[in-house]
Write an enzyme that holds these catalytic residues in place. Structure first.
Site, PDB file in Angstrom:
ATOM      1  N   HIS A 286       0.829  -1.007  -0.439  1.00 41.07           N
ATOM      2  CA  HIS A 286      -0.386   0.027   0.216  1.00 41.07           C
ATOM      3  C   HIS A 286       0.790   1.228   0.098  1.00 41.07           C
ATOM      4  O   HIS A 286       0.789   1.662  -0.283  1.00 41.07           O
ATOM      5  CB  HIS A 286      -0.809   0.173   1.447  1.00 41.07           C
ATOM      6  CG  HIS A 286      -2.037   0.908   1.375  1.00 41.07           C
ATOM      7  ND1 HIS A 286      -2.911   1.226   1.129  1.00 41.07           N
ATOM      8  CD2 HIS A 286      -1.349   2.686   1.500  1.00 41.07           C
ATOM      9  CE1 HIS A 286      -3.917   2.105   1.002  1.00 41.07           C
ATOM     10  NE2 HIS A 286      -3.053   3.045   1.478  1.00 41.07           N
ATOM     11  N   GLU A 287       2.053   1.092   0.418  1.00 45.71           N
ATOM     12  CA  GLU A 287       2.621   2.478   1.201  1.00 45.71           C
ATOM     13  C   GLU A 287       3.727   2.733   0.074  1.00 45.71           C
ATOM     14  O   GLU A 287       4.483   3.624  -0.764  1.00 45.71           O
ATOM     15  CB  GLU A 287       3.748   2.042   2.345  1.00 45.71           C
ATOM     16  CG  GLU A 287       2.358   2.715   3.846  1.00 45.71           C
ATOM     17  CD  GLU A 287       1.102   3.423   3.559  1.00 45.71           C
ATOM     18  OE1 GLU A 287       1.746   4.601   3.282  1.00 45.71           O
ATOM     19  OE2 GLU A 287       0.280   3.577   4.397  1.00 45.71           O
ATOM     20  N   HIS A 290       1.939   4.421  -2.694  1.00 43.24           N
ATOM     21  CA  HIS A 290       2.175   6.070  -2.147  1.00 43.24           C
ATOM     22  C   HIS A 290       3.456   6.733  -3.141  1.00 43.24           C
ATOM     23  O   HIS A 290       3.477   7.753  -3.736  1.00 43.24           O
ATOM     24  CB  HIS A 290       1.655   6.112  -0.839  1.00 43.24           C
ATOM     25  CG  HIS A 290       0.316   6.318  -0.452  1.00 43.24           C
ATOM     26  ND1 HIS A 290      -0.821   7.025  -1.088  1.00 43.24           N
ATOM     27  CD2 HIS A 290       0.212   6.102   0.434  1.00 43.24           C
ATOM     28  CE1 HIS A 290      -1.717   6.800  -0.456  1.00 43.24           C
ATOM     29  NE2 HIS A 290      -1.386   5.816   0.325  1.00 43.24           N
ATOM     30  N   GLU A 316      -4.546   8.291  -3.034  1.00 41.02           N
ATOM     31  CA  GLU A 316      -4.914   7.005  -2.575  1.00 41.02           C
ATOM     32  C   GLU A 316      -4.612   6.513  -3.470  1.00 41.02           C
ATOM     33  O   GLU A 316      -4.877   4.780  -3.333  1.00 41.02           O
ATOM     34  CB  GLU A 316      -5.641   7.630  -1.535  1.00 41.02           C
ATOM     35  CG  GLU A 316      -6.271   6.352  -0.621  1.00 41.02           C
ATOM     36  CD  GLU A 316      -5.427   5.836  -0.194  1.00 41.02           C
ATOM     37  OE1 GLU A 316      -5.272   4.205   0.690  1.00 41.02           O
ATOM     38  OE2 GLU A 316      -5.108   6.071   1.179  1.00 41.02           O
TER      39      GLU A 316
END
Length: 518
Positions: A286-287, A290, A316
């Site tokens: 997820h990170e 980003h 996001e």
């Protein structure tokens, strides 16, 4: 008028913007350190450091000379093309200048000081599952954010602020998702809620049947996964997806996040649990989503809007796209599961690929947002959206938050938290003053669904590439459609340019129905 004067004014504007970018990066570095390595005893002084930097940033960002430069450039707008980098920077810096000049330095410094201290108090309260110890801090933050929203709502178009009970909230939301308004979000969330609640039940029944067929392996993800191997595996996956460790790093914290400090310095964090394989890995992916966005922005434009992300919703979309649409898919694990079995032979030696996929894609109501499956996740966001709007409007007091949290979770997901840690203390956002941030998660899911569908249409072999361990095609597509544009377009316009359709929640619902065959 000759071009010389506007060009000189523009060059001076960019010089100032880069100086602000460097100053902001100093605050970002201190904030990162505060949440990773800073000793507990440094909290009070760190609050003073961040307050001083916030004050200096505000002083420079509101310098009347900056306003004069913008006025000169705006009066000669014809000297630059309407979609040129110069025009984008002028437009977006005017927006930032007006938002900054609406706020007194006293408020900016007090918010920085209070939220810095509050985040440490939140960690302590969370560890002790005691909302009462954090409540005074939340009350103070809500008061400060109301003051901030009241000042900023004067910038909203009259049609958005007149007779609007959510104008204060909208003014804060506008910081994270420019142009977004609560009225439109309420309609979007209502539609999602009406479709997701029955969908959760239907998908849950399908997952329960599959789990029964693969019993007794429901505990696959809770077996022993040594943390040192988890970290190595996660870093291997992150590198494969495109995260550049020469310009980034991975660290441990209480609440995972990504921060882009500078073009050559993007940092991600996660948290490890020896008996929760999925928590750290999917948190890292997820990170990384980003971080890939941060590392893909135009580096030469650092400090200017052209070198910054469009919005948090678009940000996001990148993290959710990689985490859910790619890393929870069968094609991805066709390649990575044999490698994972090599890393974690003791835990996975008797597990098949189908059993592993059933485990990581299990859908059932849960209490923790960051661990929620992709079907129930947006119900967690809807709950927070309603609660934070009520806090800001005064319809809900901080003292009543735990009870209200329990009620809305029971209403949306049919469960209640047994303690404050699993309830209203689970997120760091409110301790950091991030009111208006939560809706961007669901907007990100909506954007991601559209982007992924379009990427698949443009690259029919996309999933075949994933099955070979190659994700470069998707990353290149995102670099072209999203990353390189910086803040040239508002989120809705950017998504429409990238996909051919304005943002629409039906793409998300359609994806979930196809994936879970309901």
């Amino acid at each position: 008028m000759t071009m010389a004067k506007p060009r000189v004014a523009y060059d001076n504007l960019i010089r100032r913007a880069r100086e602000l970018g460097v100053l902001g990066s100093c605050s970002s570095l201190l904030s990162w350190d505060e949440q990773t390595y800073m000793p507990e005893g440094g909290a009070e002084h760190r609050g003073e450091q961040l307050a001083m930097l916030a004050g200096l940033f505000h002083e420079r960002a509101t310098d009347p000379k900056l306003g004069d430069m913008l006025a000169v450039l705006e009066s000669n707008a014809g000297d630059f093309g309407p979609e040129s980098p110069e025009s984008v920077n002028i437009r977006e810096m005017r927006r930032s200048y007006e938002r900054s000049t609406c706020l007194p330095r006293r408020l900016v410094e007090e918010l920085a000081r209070t939220t810095s201290l509050a985040q440490k108090e939140w960690i302590s309260a969370r560890q002790g599952s005691s909302f009462e110890t954090f409540r005074p801090w939340l009350e103070r933050i809500v008061t400060l954010k109301r003051e901030e929203g009241q000042a900023l709502k004067t910038l909203l178009p009259t049609a958005d602020s007149a007779n609007n009970d959510d104008a204060t909230y909208d003014a804060l939301l506008d910081e994270y998702e420019p142009g977004a308004r609560s009225g439109k979000l309420i309609a979007i969330f209502r539609s999602l809620r009406e479709q997701l609640v029955p969908l959760v039940q239907s998908v849950g029944e399908v997952c329960a049947r599959r789990a029964h067929e693969t019993a007794p392996l429901r505990n696959i993800l809770q077996r022993r996964y040594p943390i040192d191997r988890q970290r190595t595996f996660a870093e291997t996956v992150a590198s494969s997806l495109g995260f550049d460790f020469r310009r980034g790093r991975l660290d441990v914290t209480a609440h995972p996040f990504c921060t882009g400090i500078a073009p050559g310095d993007t940092r991600i964090t996660t948290r490890f649990d020896e008996n929760r394989f999925d928590q750290a890995l999917f948190g890292v992916i997820h990170e990384v989503g980003h971080a890939l966005y941060e590392q893909g922005l135009p580096h030469q434009a650092f400090g200017t809007p052209v070198g910054e992300a469009t919005s948090l919703g678009v940000h996001e979309s990148q993290s959710r796209l990689w985490e859910n649409f790619v890393a929870h898919g069968g094609a991805f694990w066709t390649y990575w599961f044999p490698i994972a079995r090599g890393f974690f032979h003791e835990a996975l030696w008797d597990v098949s690929l189908d059993e592993f996929l059933a485990a990581i894609n299990r859908v059932e109501p849960s209490l923790i947002r960051t661990e929620a499956d992709e079907v129930t996740y947006d119900l967690h966001i809807i709950a927070r959206f309603e609660l934070e709007r009520a806090l800001l409007k005064g319809d809900l007091t901080a003292a009543d938050l735990p009870g209200a949290w329990s009620e809305i979770y029971n209403e949306l997901l049919g469960i209640r938290p047994a303690n404050d840690t699993d309830g209203c203390l689970q997120d760091v956002h409110w301790s950091g003053g991030l009111f208006g941030y939560f809706p961007t998660y669901t907007l990100g899911n909506i954007y991601a669904a559209q982007l992924y569908e379009k990427a698949q249409a443009d690259q029919p072999d996309l999933e075949a590439d994933f099955a070979r361990g190659n994700s470069q095609g998707l990353l290149t597509w995102l670099r072209d459609r999203i990353h390189r544009h910086g803040r040239c377009y508002r989120a809705e316009h950017l998504i429409e340019k990238a996909t051919g359709n304005p943002p629409d929640g039906r793409f998300l619902i359609a994806f979930l129905r196809r994936k879970y065959r309901v």
